[in-house]
Scaffold this motif. Structure first.
Motif, PDB file in Angstrom:
ATOM      1  N   ILE A   1      15.469  -2.560 -25.521  1.00  0.00           N
ATOM      2  CA  ILE A   1      16.372  -1.516 -25.026  1.00  0.00           C
ATOM      3  C   ILE A   1      16.006  -1.022 -23.635  1.00  0.00           C
ATOM      4  CG2 ILE A   1      17.121  -0.645 -27.260  1.00  0.00           C
ATOM      5  CD1 ILE A   1      14.889   1.458 -26.996  1.00  0.00           C
ATOM      6  N   GLN A   2      15.215  -1.815 -22.911  1.00  0.00           N
ATOM      7  CA  GLN A   2      14.922  -1.487 -21.508  1.00  0.00           C
ATOM      8  C   GLN A   2      14.269  -0.112 -21.347  1.00  0.00           C
ATOM      9  OE1 GLN A   2      15.581  -3.671 -18.925  1.00  0.00           O
ATOM     10  NE2 GLN A   2      16.070  -5.142 -20.526  1.00  0.00           N
ATOM     11  N   ILE A   3      13.406   0.213 -22.286  1.00  0.00           N
ATOM     12  CA  ILE A   3      12.691   1.495 -22.180  1.00  0.00           C
ATOM     13  C   ILE A   3      11.198   1.189 -22.211  1.00  0.00           C
ATOM     14  CG2 ILE A   3      12.048   3.519 -23.573  1.00  0.00           C
ATOM     15  CD1 ILE A   3      14.516   4.137 -22.267  1.00  0.00           C
ATOM     16  N   THR A   4      10.452   1.799 -21.324  1.00  0.00           N
ATOM     17  CA  THR A   4       9.006   1.570 -21.340  1.00  0.00           C
ATOM     18  C   THR A   4       8.347   2.495 -22.355  1.00  0.00           C
ATOM     19  OG1 THR A   4       8.585   3.204 -19.635  1.00  0.00           O
ATOM     20  CG2 THR A   4       8.991   0.953 -18.905  1.00  0.00           C
ATOM     21  N   GLU A   5       7.127   2.143 -22.643  1.00  0.00           N
ATOM     22  CA  GLU A   5       6.293   2.941 -23.532  1.00  0.00           C
ATOM     23  C   GLU A   5       6.193   4.389 -23.037  1.00  0.00           C
ATOM     24  OE1 GLU A   5       2.419   1.157 -23.322  1.00  0.00           O
ATOM     25  OE2 GLU A   5       1.488   3.079 -23.803  1.00  0.00           O
TER      26      GLU A   5
END
Lengths: 146, 146
Positions: B36-40
């Motif tokens: 989902i194109q979200i970083t940690e």
DNA sequence: CCTTTATAGTTAACATGTTTATTAAAATGA
DNA sequence: TCATTTTAATAAACATGTTAACTATAAAGG
């Protein structure tokens, strides 16, 4: 009511707890290293090389917990700075063997006392028993497959 | 004999043990987030905002264990992507108040089940008791002053 | 042998980590 | 009230983290 009311709150989140604990431990180490223009990663690499002798890069990556692309860059500057040497392995030409230099060892030597003092301070405050227990639990956690 | 023969070997090094344990825990989370194109880091920020409501940036930095310069950059893109909103505090104009948007909450909602499954998998393999013990020890370590 | 597959390392691109310096606003204190 | 100090956030510069694509070599399997 928030989205994660059914989840554990961030206050008991394992990832963040690990991060915070690491910050605490690394803060004094970074203070030590900042005076000599060495990063935390380079310090780990020097320790691994001093301990294992001449090894290939993948081994360093594994031992020092670094990804190969990062290691490639870091070793490039460390070689330029005369802290390590690199040579192609003669049998398997894909491999690059890396070795610490005297200059690299000198960095370890100069900071040995401070490094020890930090370890001792942590042990003094946590207690040897708890520290061992913690290391055991971390080892166990690291070994699981999620 | 190597330089650190008087020191503890890297195999029982607390910093590396913490790093390795974190890698194990985060690997499946990263897998989840990559889709989902979200970083940690953005994931942590969303969780903190969902949990605490509208807060200033320093609070986020503290809760999500991020430095302010990193946070400044990350929130800039998150605001551009419509996951958070920012406004200047009227009383103290130095402060910027940040709030999660519906789109941001939706990201949490969609990934809640997977997130829970990961936590449960870790708990199933380590055991609740050991996990609590580990969190206690990490809390204790984080609280010491070196 | 030769094709296929796997491994070691590098490169590139972008995001974050980290330190230092800077700006703006608020708190402090003579 | 005004100079000083502190705080919140940003900017800049450089190092590392992370993923994907790529090169070169070695190993496997027919």
């Amino acid at each position: 009511m928030n989205t994660q009311s059914h989840t554990k709150s961030t206050s008991r989140s394992l990832p963040i707890a690990l991060l915070r604990a690491r910050e605490t431990v690394m803060a004094p180490v970074r203070d030590m290293l900042q005076g000599i223009q060495i990063t935390e990663q380079k310090w780990r690499i020097l320790r691994v090389l001093d301990e294992l002798g001449e090894v290939e890069q993948s081994t360093i990556a594994n031992e020092a917990c670094l990804l190969l692309p990062s290691l490639t860059r870091i070793l490039r500057t460390m070689e330029a700075d005369g802290q390590v040497t690199r040579r192609q392995d003669s049998r398997d030409k894909r491999r690059t063997m890396v070795m610490i230099t005297d200059a690299g060892r000198e960095i370890l030597k100069v900071n040995l006392a401070t490094s020890l003092a930090i370890s001792n301070s942590i042990e003094a405050q946590m207690g040897r028993e708890k520290l061992d227990k913690l290391l055991d639990l971390l080892d166990e956690l690291q070994a699981i497959k999620v």
